[in-house]
Write an enzyme that holds these catalytic residues in place. Structure first.
Site, PDB file in Angstrom:
ATOM      1  N   ARG A 104       1.518   1.985  -3.709  1.00 51.68           N
ATOM      2  CA  ARG A 104       0.262   2.753  -4.015  1.00 51.68           C
ATOM      3  C   ARG A 104       0.177   4.312  -3.626  1.00 51.68           C
ATOM      4  NH1 ARG A 104       1.217  -1.632  -4.850  1.00 51.68           N
ATOM      5  NH2 ARG A 104       0.624  -2.787  -6.894  1.00 51.68           N
ATOM      6  N   TYR A 149       0.557  -1.315  -0.035  1.00 50.19           N
ATOM      7  CA  TYR A 149       0.083   0.007  -0.053  1.00 50.19           C
ATOM      8  C   TYR A 149       0.728   1.356  -0.025  1.00 50.19           C
ATOM      9  CZ  TYR A 149      -4.119  -2.512  -0.141  1.00 50.19           C
ATOM     10  OH  TYR A 149      -5.152  -3.169  -0.245  1.00 50.19           O
ATOM     11  N   HIS A 164     -14.633   1.170  -2.197  1.00 46.82           N
ATOM     12  CA  HIS A 164     -13.547   0.456  -1.601  1.00 46.82           C
ATOM     13  C   HIS A 164     -12.433   1.252  -0.457  1.00 46.82           C
ATOM     14  CE1 HIS A 164     -14.270  -2.645  -4.917  1.00 46.82           C
ATOM     15  NE2 HIS A 164     -15.449  -2.633  -4.009  1.00 46.82           N
ATOM     16  N   GLN A 201     -14.919   2.195  -7.903  1.00 46.95           N
ATOM     17  CA  GLN A 201     -14.185   1.172  -6.964  1.00 46.95           C
ATOM     18  C   GLN A 201     -12.683   1.266  -6.484  1.00 46.95           C
ATOM     19  OE1 GLN A 201     -15.489  -2.847  -8.879  1.00 46.95           O
ATOM     20  NE2 GLN A 201     -15.996  -1.183 -10.251  1.00 46.95           N
TER      21      GLN A 201
HETATM   22  P1  OAD Z   1      -9.933  -4.723 -12.834  1.00 45.28           P
HETATM   23  O1  OAD Z   1      -8.461  -4.638 -12.823  1.00 45.28           O
HETATM   24  O2  OAD Z   1     -10.755  -6.222 -12.147  1.00 45.28           O
HETATM   25  O3  OAD Z   1     -10.661  -4.433 -14.041  1.00 45.28           O
HETATM   26  C1  OAD Z   1      -9.834  -3.534 -14.734  1.00 45.28           C
HETATM   27  C2  OAD Z   1     -10.665  -3.331 -16.055  1.00 45.28           C
HETATM   28  O4  OAD Z   1     -10.534  -2.112 -16.629  1.00 45.28           O
HETATM   29  C3  OAD Z   1     -10.787  -4.399 -17.214  1.00 45.28           C
HETATM   30  O5  OAD Z   1     -12.162  -4.814 -17.578  1.00 45.28           O
HETATM   31  C4  OAD Z   1      -9.861  -3.924 -18.382  1.00 45.28           C
HETATM   32  O6  OAD Z   1     -10.382  -4.366 -19.322  1.00 45.28           O
HETATM   33  C5  OAD Z   1     -10.292  -2.507 -18.288  1.00 45.28           C
HETATM   34  N1  OAD Z   1      -9.472  -1.350 -18.804  1.00 45.28           N
HETATM   35  C6  OAD Z   1      -8.043  -1.717 -18.891  1.00 45.28           C
HETATM   36  N2  OAD Z   1      -7.721  -0.645 -19.456  1.00 45.28           N
HETATM   37  C7  OAD Z   1      -8.555   0.218 -19.760  1.00 45.28           C
HETATM   38  C8  OAD Z   1      -8.585   1.659 -20.145  1.00 45.28           C
HETATM   39  N3  OAD Z   1      -7.577   2.170 -20.534  1.00 45.28           N
HETATM   40  N4  OAD Z   1      -9.874   2.279 -20.224  1.00 45.28           N
HETATM   41  C9  OAD Z   1     -10.901   1.487 -19.740  1.00 45.28           C
HETATM   42  N5  OAD Z   1     -10.868   0.251 -19.285  1.00 45.28           N
HETATM   43  C10 OAD Z   1      -9.830  -0.279 -19.375  1.00 45.28           C
HETATM   44  O7  OAD Z   1     -10.368  -3.563 -11.776  1.00 45.28           O
HETATM   45  P2  OAD Z   1     -11.844  -3.376 -11.056  1.00 45.28           P
HETATM   46  O8  OAD Z   1     -13.007  -3.986 -11.909  1.00 45.28           O
HETATM   47  O9  OAD Z   1     -11.872  -1.775 -10.798  1.00 45.28           O
HETATM   48  O10 OAD Z   1     -10.767  -3.706  -4.880  1.00 45.28           O
HETATM   49  O11 OAD Z   1     -11.566  -4.018  -9.642  1.00 45.28           O
HETATM   50  C11 OAD Z   1     -12.565  -4.288  -8.841  1.00 45.28           C
HETATM   51  C12 OAD Z   1     -11.840  -4.218  -7.538  1.00 45.28           C
HETATM   52  O12 OAD Z   1     -10.986  -5.445  -7.257  1.00 45.28           O
HETATM   53  C13 OAD Z   1     -10.844  -3.135  -7.052  1.00 45.28           C
HETATM   54  O13 OAD Z   1     -11.598  -1.928  -6.610  1.00 45.28           O
HETATM   55  C14 OAD Z   1      -9.939  -3.685  -6.161  1.00 45.28           C
HETATM   56  C15 OAD Z   1      -9.678  -5.002  -6.726  1.00 45.28           C
HETATM   57  O14 OAD Z   1      -9.058  -6.031  -6.024  1.00 45.28           O
HETATM   58  C16 OAD Z   1     -10.016  -3.103  -3.718  1.00 45.28           C
HETATM   59  O15 OAD Z   1      -8.886  -2.495  -3.776  1.00 45.28           O
HETATM   60  C17 OAD Z   1     -10.671  -3.704  -2.488  1.00 45.28           C
END
Ligand code: OAD
Length: 243
Positions: A64, A61, A116, A99
């Site tokens: 980050r 962390y 989150h 998120q």
């Molecule tokens: P993910 O890393 O699971 O997904 C990222 C998404 O962004 C994927 O669907 C990619 O296809 C998309 N992506 C990548 N580059 C992109 C771009 N330039 N423009 C638009 N989309 C793009 O992230 P989250 O769905 O946010 O939790 O993950 C959800 C949670 O899981 C997070 O909040 C985190 C994680 O573990 C905590 O930190 C508690």
């Protein structure tokens, strides 16, 4: 009967995930193998990991938190802040639910609901004091609680297996149920309860648009989808549709 002002008062909800910050140089969780020093973030971001190896979790962390000083909002964050201003000027309601734990939406001028938690905040597990802190960024030194003296504040992040703040979740679900249109940007929709938000809105009859370079579980249910990077798509979309 409604006045024309009331007819325009639509409620727009935007749900963002890690993808919106990808174009700022913040790595997403699940792309590119999603590993940090050989570990899955899901294995580091848990209360069990904090109890087992506090130094490892803190280092994860602190990296980050330090990165926040090195990255800036991108055109997608800016476009959403513009959209919010325009929606409100037109008398509509606008809710941004993220998120993400970075502060790029705020720095672009938005006030998101952080489902989150936030990297900028630390929390004491003993007395529950929350502290905004982006000054102590050493990967090796813990920050003691200024209120009760506990030796190590923890990141104010909702870890896997922990419940979300009920007020935050309530606000997000309320917006999901009330909105007329939802735009889902850059989320893999793999983490609940955030992943259920677009589906709640669909059940209530909202129009749902997804922006993501890759398909997700929402893709086939959305009214429209744009495959592309948020920083390229959002400014153009808003200029064309609302601008
Ligand atoms: P993910 O890393 O699971 O997904 C990222 C998404 O962004 C994927 O669907 C990619 O296809 C998309 N992506 C990548 N580059 C992109 C771009 N330039 N423009 C638009 N989309 C793009 O992230 P989250 O769905 O946010 O939790 O993950 C959800 C949670 O899981 C997070 O909040 C985190 C994680 O573990 C905590 O930190 C508690």
């Amino acid at each position: 009967m409604t006045t024309s002002a009331e007819q325009r008062a639509v409620h727009l909800l935007v749900l963002t995930g890690a993808g919106i910050s990808a174009d700022s140089g913040v790595r997403t969780f699940r792309d590119h193998g999603g590993l940090w020093e050989g570990q899955r973030p899901e294995d580091v971001a848990t209360p069990q990991a904090w109890r087992r190896d506090r130094r490892l979790v803190w280092r994860f962390y602190q990296q980050r938190r330090a990165q926040l000083g090195e990255v800036s909002p991108n055109p997608a964050h800016a476009a959403l802040a513009d959209l919010e201003r325009q929606a409100k000027l037109a008398g509509g309601a606008f809710t941004l639910v993220t998120q993400n734990v970075d502060d790029l939406h705020e720095r672009a001028g938005s006030q998101p609901i952080h489902m989150h938690g936030e990297l900028a905040w630390l929390r004491c597990e003993r007395c529950e004091r929350r502290v905004r802190d982006l000054e102590h960024l050493s990967p090796d030194e813990f920050v003691p609680c200024p209120a009760c003296g506990h030796d190590a504040l923890r990141p104010d992040i909702v870890w896997f297996g922990e419940p979300l703040d009920p007020h935050v979740l309530g606000a997000a679900f309320e917006a999901a149920d009330a909105c007329d249109a939802l735009i889902c940007v850059g989320s893999s929709l793999e983490v609940e309860p955030a992943a259920s938000i677009p589906f709640r809105s669909i059940r209530r009859g909202a129009v749902v648009i997804e922006i993501n370079p890759a398909p997700t579980s929402l893709t086939e249910h959305a009214d429209a989808g744009i495959r592309g990077n948020a920083a390229e798509v959002l400014p153009v979309l808003f200029r064309e549709v609302w601008g």
